[in-house]
Design a protein around this motif. Structure first.
Motif, PDB file in Angstrom:
ATOM      1  N   ASP A   1      30.177  31.975  22.799  1.00 17.41           N
ATOM      2  CA  ASP A   1      31.633  31.989  22.661  1.00 17.41           C
ATOM      3  C   ASP A   1      32.150  33.394  22.930  1.00 17.41           C
ATOM      4  O   ASP A   1      31.677  34.363  22.328  1.00 17.41           O
ATOM      5  CB  ASP A   1      32.046  31.545  21.253  1.00 17.41           C
ATOM      6  CG  ASP A   1      31.724  30.082  20.998  1.00 17.41           C
ATOM      7  OD1 ASP A   1      32.551  29.225  21.376  1.00 17.41           O
ATOM      8  OD2 ASP A   1      30.655  29.796  20.438  1.00 17.41           O
ATOM      9  N   GLN A   2      33.134  33.498  23.825  1.00 21.48           N
ATOM     10  CA  GLN A   2      33.704  34.794  24.159  1.00 21.48           C
ATOM     11  C   GLN A   2      35.213  34.765  23.945  1.00 21.48           C
ATOM     12  O   GLN A   2      35.882  33.767  24.248  1.00 21.48           O
ATOM     13  CB  GLN A   2      33.422  35.172  25.612  1.00 21.48           C
ATOM     14  CG  GLN A   2      33.827  36.619  25.934  1.00 21.48           C
ATOM     15  CD  GLN A   2      34.459  36.780  27.303  1.00 21.48           C
ATOM     16  OE1 GLN A   2      35.124  35.888  27.805  1.00 21.48           O
ATOM     17  NE2 GLN A   2      34.272  37.938  27.922  1.00 21.48           N
ATOM     18  N   VAL A   3      35.746  35.877  23.408  1.00 26.04           N
ATOM     19  CA  VAL A   3      37.194  36.043  23.297  1.00 26.04           C
ATOM     20  C   VAL A   3      37.616  37.042  24.360  1.00 26.04           C
ATOM     21  O   VAL A   3      37.320  38.240  24.233  1.00 26.04           O
ATOM     22  CB  VAL A   3      37.612  36.554  21.901  1.00 26.04           C
ATOM     23  CG1 VAL A   3      39.134  36.629  21.809  1.00 26.04           C
ATOM     24  CG2 VAL A   3      37.058  35.651  20.810  1.00 26.04           C
ATOM     25  N   PRO A   4      38.269  36.593  25.432  1.00 28.23           N
ATOM     26  CA  PRO A   4      38.685  37.536  26.471  1.00 28.23           C
ATOM     27  C   PRO A   4      39.718  38.518  25.911  1.00 28.23           C
ATOM     28  O   PRO A   4      40.800  38.115  25.476  1.00 28.23           O
ATOM     29  CB  PRO A   4      39.298  36.635  27.541  1.00 28.23           C
ATOM     30  CG  PRO A   4      38.763  35.255  27.256  1.00 28.23           C
ATOM     31  CD  PRO A   4      38.598  35.206  25.764  1.00 28.23           C
ATOM     32  N   ALA A   5      39.367  39.804  25.895  1.00 28.32           N
ATOM     33  CA  ALA A   5      40.317  40.813  25.431  1.00 28.32           C
ATOM     34  C   ALA A   5      41.250  41.200  26.569  1.00 28.32           C
ATOM     35  O   ALA A   5      42.450  41.316  26.395  1.00 28.32           O
ATOM     36  CB  ALA A   5      39.570  42.033  24.902  1.00 28.32           C
ATOM     37  N   PHE A   6      40.677  41.401  27.747  1.00 30.39           N
ATOM     38  CA  PHE A   6      41.490  41.677  28.922  1.00 30.39           C
ATOM     39  C   PHE A   6      40.690  41.264  30.151  1.00 30.39           C
ATOM     40  O   PHE A   6      39.467  41.148  30.111  1.00 30.39           O
ATOM     41  CB  PHE A   6      41.925  43.143  29.019  1.00 30.39           C
ATOM     42  CG  PHE A   6      40.794  44.125  29.034  1.00 30.39           C
ATOM     43  CD1 PHE A   6      40.249  44.580  30.215  1.00 30.39           C
ATOM     44  CD2 PHE A   6      40.274  44.607  27.835  1.00 30.39           C
ATOM     45  CE1 PHE A   6      39.212  45.498  30.223  1.00 30.39           C
ATOM     46  CE2 PHE A   6      39.232  45.534  27.829  1.00 30.39           C
ATOM     47  CZ  PHE A   6      38.706  45.967  29.030  1.00 30.39           C
ATOM     48  N   VAL A   7      41.410  41.015  31.238  1.00 30.15           N
ATOM     49  CA  VAL A   7      40.781  40.513  32.465  1.00 30.15           C
ATOM     50  C   VAL A   7      40.586  41.670  33.428  1.00 30.15           C
ATOM     51  O   VAL A   7      41.535  42.345  33.815  1.00 30.15           O
ATOM     52  CB  VAL A   7      41.630  39.406  33.109  1.00 30.15           C
ATOM     53  CG1 VAL A   7      40.987  38.936  34.400  1.00 30.15           C
ATOM     54  CG2 VAL A   7      41.807  38.240  32.141  1.00 30.15           C
ATOM     55  N   LEU A   8      39.344  41.895  33.791  1.00 26.02           N
ATOM     56  CA  LEU A   8      39.005  42.879  34.816  1.00 26.02           C
ATOM     57  C   LEU A   8      39.206  42.223  36.186  1.00 26.02           C
ATOM     58  O   LEU A   8      39.559  41.042  36.255  1.00 26.02           O
ATOM     59  CB  LEU A   8      37.562  43.334  34.600  1.00 26.02           C
ATOM     60  CG  LEU A   8      37.374  44.099  33.269  1.00 26.02           C
ATOM     61  CD1 LEU A   8      35.906  44.245  32.930  1.00 26.02           C
ATOM     62  CD2 LEU A   8      38.036  45.459  33.338  1.00 26.02           C
ATOM     63  N   PRO A   9      39.004  42.945  37.273  1.00 25.06           N
ATOM     64  CA  PRO A   9      39.291  42.351  38.585  1.00 25.06           C
ATOM     65  C   PRO A   9      38.672  40.977  38.819  1.00 25.06           C
ATOM     66  O   PRO A   9      39.275  40.129  39.467  1.00 25.06           O
ATOM     67  CB  PRO A   9      38.708  43.397  39.541  1.00 25.06           C
ATOM     68  CG  PRO A   9      38.868  44.688  38.811  1.00 25.06           C
ATOM     69  CD  PRO A   9      38.649  44.368  37.367  1.00 25.06           C
ATOM     70  N   GLN A  10      37.456  40.748  38.271  1.00 25.41           N
ATOM     71  CA  GLN A  10      36.826  39.453  38.505  1.00 25.41           C
ATOM     72  C   GLN A  10      36.606  38.645  37.241  1.00 25.41           C
ATOM     73  O   GLN A  10      36.871  37.455  37.208  1.00 25.41           O
ATOM     74  CB  GLN A  10      35.473  39.663  39.205  1.00 25.41           C
ATOM     75  CG  GLN A  10      35.583  40.027  40.669  1.00 25.41           C
ATOM     76  CD  GLN A  10      34.216  40.120  41.314  1.00 25.41           C
ATOM     77  OE1 GLN A  10      33.397  40.946  40.939  1.00 25.41           O
ATOM     78  NE2 GLN A  10      33.958  39.261  42.283  1.00 25.41           N
ATOM     79  N   HIS A  11      36.133  39.313  36.181  1.00 24.22           N
ATOM     80  CA  HIS A  11      35.687  38.571  35.013  1.00 24.22           C
ATOM     81  C   HIS A  11      36.303  39.132  33.735  1.00 24.22           C
ATOM     82  O   HIS A  11      36.410  40.355  33.579  1.00 24.22           O
ATOM     83  CB  HIS A  11      34.160  38.629  34.892  1.00 24.22           C
ATOM     84  CG  HIS A  11      33.442  38.246  36.148  1.00 24.22           C
ATOM     85  ND1 HIS A  11      33.420  36.954  36.627  1.00 24.22           N
ATOM     86  CD2 HIS A  11      32.735  38.992  37.044  1.00 24.22           C
ATOM     87  CE1 HIS A  11      32.716  36.916  37.750  1.00 24.22           C
ATOM     88  NE2 HIS A  11      32.294  38.139  38.020  1.00 24.22           N
ATOM     89  N   PRO A  12      36.684  38.236  32.795  1.00 19.83           N
ATOM     90  CA  PRO A  12      37.208  38.713  31.515  1.00 19.83           C
ATOM     91  C   PRO A  12      36.147  39.469  30.726  1.00 19.83           C
ATOM     92  O   PRO A  12      34.953  39.210  30.837  1.00 19.83           O
ATOM     93  CB  PRO A  12      37.596  37.409  30.793  1.00 19.83           C
ATOM     94  CG  PRO A  12      37.705  36.373  31.860  1.00 19.83           C
ATOM     95  CD  PRO A  12      36.728  36.774  32.915  1.00 19.83           C
ATOM     96  N   SER A  13      36.604  40.420  29.907  1.00 22.65           N
ATOM     97  CA  SER A  13      35.718  41.203  29.057  1.00 22.65           C
ATOM     98  C   SER A  13      36.179  41.070  27.615  1.00 22.65           C
ATOM     99  O   SER A  13      37.377  41.007  27.330  1.00 22.65           O
ATOM    100  CB  SER A  13      35.741  42.680  29.480  1.00 22.65           C
ATOM    101  OG  SER A  13      35.013  43.482  28.584  1.00 22.65           O
ATOM    102  N   GLY A  14      35.220  41.012  26.692  1.00 24.35           N
ATOM    103  CA  GLY A  14      35.551  40.910  25.269  1.00 24.35           C
ATOM    104  C   GLY A  14      34.303  40.667  24.453  1.00 24.35           C
ATOM    105  O   GLY A  14      33.184  40.724  24.971  1.00 24.35           O
ATOM    106  N   VAL A  15      34.480  40.400  23.175  1.00 22.57           N
ATOM    107  CA  VAL A  15      33.321  40.104  22.329  1.00 22.57           C
ATOM    108  C   VAL A  15      32.760  38.735  22.699  1.00 22.57           C
ATOM    109  O   VAL A  15      33.495  37.819  23.069  1.00 22.57           O
ATOM    110  CB  VAL A  15      33.670  40.151  20.825  1.00 22.57           C
ATOM    111  CG1 VAL A  15      34.145  41.531  20.419  1.00 22.57           C
ATOM    112  CG2 VAL A  15      34.691  39.087  20.447  1.00 22.57           C
ATOM    113  N   MET A  16      31.453  38.602  22.597  1.00 18.70           N
ATOM    114  CA  MET A  16      30.783  37.332  22.864  1.00 18.70           C
ATOM    115  C   MET A  16      29.663  37.143  21.851  1.00 18.70           C
ATOM    116  O   MET A  16      28.867  38.056  21.628  1.00 18.70           O
ATOM    117  CB  MET A  16      30.216  37.293  24.286  1.00 18.70           C
ATOM    118  CG  MET A  16      29.422  36.013  24.594  1.00 18.70           C
ATOM    119  SD  MET A  16      28.658  36.008  26.252  1.00 18.70           S
ATOM    120  CE  MET A  16      30.091  35.647  27.272  1.00 18.70           C
TER     121      MET A  16
END
Length: 265
Positions: free
Chosen positions: A96-111
């Protein structure tokens, strides 16, 4: 307008699923699905790591070497690249990932990767007041072989802020979850506790939540201004082993903690 907060769930052989925040907290017990317990005998093994958006070439070797045998892997700055999703769904029942912000291709956040399906999933986000980028946190829960429910909090704390108002604000909703939970808790991640104000706020919060801190005999955690950034806190559990893995695969070193499953009160 604030972006909606949600989690994305990745399970092998299934399309990614968007998970909205629950209508009620875990202690309300409303609509919790039945779930198989974490296979945590005789120990519950937990890996905690800010993975630096997988920017360094050997991140996968570290995960394969230390993560595949863990029951829970709590990642921060996890970018949903195909390589990470393949690792997660090949070695774990759910990620399970919570997208914190979207980079050019893939969301980044805690997983959070787990060897059991969560029966509760509460995504949280808080915006950095200076950079206007968001940091995320995730509260999940898993049945244990004892019949109890383990609450797991994965957090990447606000970094750039004046004072601690926003820092404490991010901890607030997490505290609401923990304080009502009757059972064991693990809270871990990158807390960005680089100032005296921040570390004091974090320790006050842990004390209020009756959480204990995992101590590392050989402490090689990433520091800023002489203070560690990554922590593992727990309640109603017993620590059998705790170590920091020294690696160049990220700008943070992974934390590996083993809890005695029979030590769960």
């Amino acid at each position: 307008m604030r972006k909606k907060t949600y989690a994305m769930r990745y399970v092998a052989g299934q399309p990614a699923e968007r998970i909205s925040p629950p209508n009620a907290m875990l202690h309300m017990g409303q609509g919790l699905p039945p779930g198989a317990p974490l296979p945590a005998h005789p120990q519950l093994k937990v890996l905690v790591w800010n993975i630096f958006k997988q920017q360094r070439s050997d991140w996968m070797s570290v995960l394969q070497g230390f993560g595949k045998d863990a029951h829970l892997v709590l990642l921060q700055e996890a970018q949903t690249t195909p390589e990470l999703i393949h690792f997660a769904t090949s070695n774990y029942l759910a990620a399970d990932q919570v997208p914190a912000f979207v980079l050019p291709q893939h969301p980044s956040g805690v997983m959070t990767l787990a060897s059991a399906h969560p029966v509760y999933c509460c995504p949280l986000r808080e915006r950095e007041p200076l950079l206007r980028l968001a940091k995320s946190a995730l509260v999940t829960a898993y049945p244990l072989p004892t019949g109890e429910m383990l609450m797991v909090v994965n957090i990447h704390a606000i970094n750039f802020s004046l004072g601690i108002d926003v820092y404490s604000k991010q901890l607030g909703p997490i505290g609401e979850q923990i304080v009502h939970h009757r059972g064991p808790v693990i809270m871990a991640g990158d807390f960005n506790a680089w100032s005296r104000q921040r570390i004091n706020a974090l320790y006050r919060f842990a004390q209020e939540m009756e959480l204990e801190e995992v101590m590392f005999a050989h402490d090689h955690r990433r520091t800023a201004f002489g203070r560690p950034l990554d922590f593992v806190f727990y309640r109603d559990m017993k620590v059998s082993e705790a170590s920091v893995l020294v690696t160049q695969a990220s700008d943070h070193n992974p934390l590996l903690v083993e809890f005695l499953s029979q030590g769960i009160i």
